[in-house]
Design an enzyme around this catalytic site. Structure first.
Site, short mmCIF file in Angstrom:
data_model
loop_
_atom_site.label_atom_id
_atom_site.label_comp_id
_atom_site.label_asym_id
_atom_site.label_seq_id
_atom_site.Cartn_x
_atom_site.Cartn_y
_atom_site.Cartn_z
N ASP A 229 0.84 -1.19 0.00
CA ASP A 229 0.00 0.00 0.00
C ASP A 229 0.88 1.25 0.00
O ASP A 229 1.86 1.32 0.73
CB ASP A 229 -0.86 -0.04 1.28
CG ASP A 229 -1.91 1.05 1.31
OD1 ASP A 229 -2.78 1.04 0.43
OD2 ASP A 229 -1.88 1.91 2.21
N GLU A 278 14.23 -15.75 -0.05
CA GLU A 278 14.63 -16.88 0.82
C GLU A 278 13.56 -17.96 0.85
O GLU A 278 13.82 -19.10 1.16
CB GLU A 278 14.77 -16.40 2.27
CG GLU A 278 16.08 -15.81 2.65
CD GLU A 278 15.96 -15.26 4.07
OE1 GLU A 278 15.27 -15.87 4.92
OE2 GLU A 278 16.55 -14.19 4.30
#
Ligand code: GLC
Length: 575
Positions: A229, A278
């Site tokens: 956002d 990751e």
């Protein structure tokens, strides 16, 4: 009369029948991502407000619709001053939407159906009820917690004037003065949105650490990505310089502002990317970044930053072939050098639904208060969607647009909850019109949104929505819902659709655009007529098989040499 060809249901989620986005790596390069607005999608407990259990129960609908992923607007703990975009606890589900187990269950169910799930992250500001902000208020000027926000002394003899001239996006000054613990009028804090949404100071390491930890919290739960956002707002220009002008809202999207699209934001995204990488399973970030140009937007999706950014330039383009062609070229040209997919979007929870925008004269405004010509609006909206889904890259669909819902332009003032409506004294902030709960079934409100006929919904639904429910439209080959289902199924299966970074423009009559997408296993041609009378294209420019038309009239191919495309219609062909 069939307006479009009905193709087999969406392929299964594994093995041979996989869709393009499922089969190829880089699923997000061509994914169709469906935005769920949790307040208004499905209400399982009957309190009039949508919830996570409701969304979970409707996931098979989204699988059958043929989308690849679901993005949920915020459902975190929040006083709801801005419908959940004011978060008081980033790791908790608000009790009005359910609990953490519902979020985990939703991800699990979605994955079992072959759908990915994207959550909304709100890093620019929190709620004024957030623990840090409350503590900052209590601790007073100069305290450690105040440094995590933008607290400043005011100007004027007694600090009675705001520290600078910035205006809130929701109207009024972007600063609010606090009362200090000793009861005296004190410092001011910055809020680019409502006063209940204090901006974080991203220069403070604790803010950066906290958000890295929040990312991991939801990634550990299994979420496939985040919509960020106000991704363009986190960093403010050094010294918070005045703008020197009023009506700053009018400059948004055209000019560089000291609080938006500062180069420093990119450092933040470079620090986030390795965290996401990751985790297994190609998780993604999508930026809500309002920038002056598509080129500035492309900066957010450089290879070591975010994956996608919403294409608001496209959303803001009217139903006009020439302008659409221009924005498509600009977008593809901007994205190609950074290797990011283009994205396409027509509606979301902040703008008037495209059915209603296209029903009104094009002014470039994204919030419109008049219903306009509904028949024309729907016709154009359907054509615009069929065009959007043919473009190379990823596309966003906002809940209810697949039902052809219009914006509700006549909501009574007293039911409106958009904070900008109240701050602008009813002159702005008409976002509730696109947030009305969607109709699923039945003849009586809330039309299956909640479990009981005659039960509540947080915004009233128009009577006419009985005719627009999922139940009514399912199986009707002329319905907008079946048009979306067909378009998405074709898109998922056709080798030339989905990912890509270019189109080959074909000659088209004035008011129309036509392009070809080549593929070794079969080419594809799309022609969109944005004009109000039919156009003719030569048979030689379109390949063999008509796949889909957005309109009700048949596409006439009988002359043998020319094909007539009706007004406000988009047509797909395959070779
Ligand atoms: C974004 C959201 C909007 C919200 C604002 C403040 O623009 O999409 O709904 O009001 O940010 O968080």
């Amino acid at each position: 009369m069939t307006q479009h060809l009905v193709v087999p249901a969406r392929p299964a989620t594994s093995g041979e029948g996989e869709s393009n986005a499922q089969r190829r790596t880089g699923w997000w390069r061509e994914a169709v991502i469906y935005q769920v607005y949790p307040r208004s999608f499905a209400d399982a407990n009957g309190d009039g407000m949508g919830d996570l259990a409701g969304i979970r129960s409707r996931l098979p609908y989204l699988r059958d619709l043929g989308v690849d992923a679901v993005w949920l607007s915020p459902f975190y703990a929040s006083p709801q001053a801005d419908a959940g975009y004011d978060v008081s606890d980033y790791r908790r589900v608000d009790p009005m939407f359910g609990e953490l187990a519902d979020a985990a269950g939703l991800i699990e169910d979605a994955h079992a159906l072959g759908l990915r799930v994207i959550f909304d992250l709100v890093p620019n500001h929190c709620s004024d009820q957030h623990e840090w902000f409350q503590q900052a208020l209590r601790e007073g000027p100069g305290s450690a917690l105040r440094k995590r926000f933008h607290f400043r002394d005011g100007n004027g003899e007694n600090g009675e004037l705001p520290p600078n001239d910035w205006e809130s996006i929701f109207g009024g000054p972007a600063w609010t003065r606090v009362t200090e613990p000793d009861g005296t009028p004190g410092q001011w804090y910055l809020h680019l949105f409502a006063p209940e949404q204090p901006d974080f100071d991203w220069e403070h390491p604790a803010v950066a650490d906290e958000f890295r930890s929040i990312l991991r919290f939801w990634l550990d739960l299994g979420v496939d990505g985040f919509r960020i956002d106000v991704a363009h707002g986190l960093v403010k220009a050094k010294g918070l310089p005045d703008l020197g002008v009023h009506d700053q809202l009018k400059l948004l999207g055209n000019d560089t502002m000291p609080f938006f699209d500062q180069d420093g934001v990119h450092e933040i995204y470079r620090s986030w990317r390795p965290i996401l990488d990751e985790y297994p399973g190609e998780r993604i970030f999508v930026a809500e970044a309002w920038t002056p140009t598509v080129d500035r937007t492309a900066n957010y999706v450089r290879p070591d930053e975010l994956h996608q950014a919403f294409n608001f330039q496209y959303l803001g383009t009217g139903w006009d072939a020439e302008k659409l062609r221009e924005v498509v070229d600009l977008t593809l040209d901007a994205m190609r050098p950074v290797g990011a997919p283009a994205t396409w979007v027509l509606s979301n929870h902040d703008v008037t639904r495209h059915t209603t925008r296209f029903a009104n004269p094009a002014t470039g405004a994204t919030q419109i208060r008049t219903p306009g010509d509904r028949v024309l609006g729907l016709r154009r909206a359907r054509a615009a969607t069929v065009l959007m889904l043919a473009l190379p890259g990823s596309a966003y669909v906002y809940q209810g647009e697949e039902l052809g819902l219009p914006d509700v332009t006549d909501l009574p003032d007293e039911v409106r909850q958009d904070p900008s409506f109240h701050r602008a004294e009813g002159q702005d902030g008409f976002r509730d019109g696109c947030r009305v709960p969607i109709p699923w079934s039945g003849a009586e409100a809330p039309y299956g949104f909640g479990p009981v006929a005659g039960g509540p919904s947080w915004l009233p639904q128009p009577d006419s929505w009985a005719e627009l429910s999922v139940e009514v439209q399912t199986g009707d080959p002329t319905s907008t819902l079946e048009l979306y289902r067909s378009a998405l199924a074709i898109r998922a299966a056709h080798p030339a659709l989905g990912a890509g970074d270019s189109v080959e423009w074909l000659d088209a009559p004035a008011g129309a655009l036509a392009f070809r997408r080549a593929h070794a296993d079969g080419a594809f041609v799309c022609v969109a007529n944005t004009g109000s009378s039919p156009v003719r294209v030569s048979v030689s420019s379109v390949p063999g098989r008509l796949l889909l038309t957005s309109g009700e009239e048949p596409v006439r191919t009988d002359s043998g040499e020319e094909i007539e495309i009706p007004a406000d219609t988009t047509v797909w062909w395959s070779a």
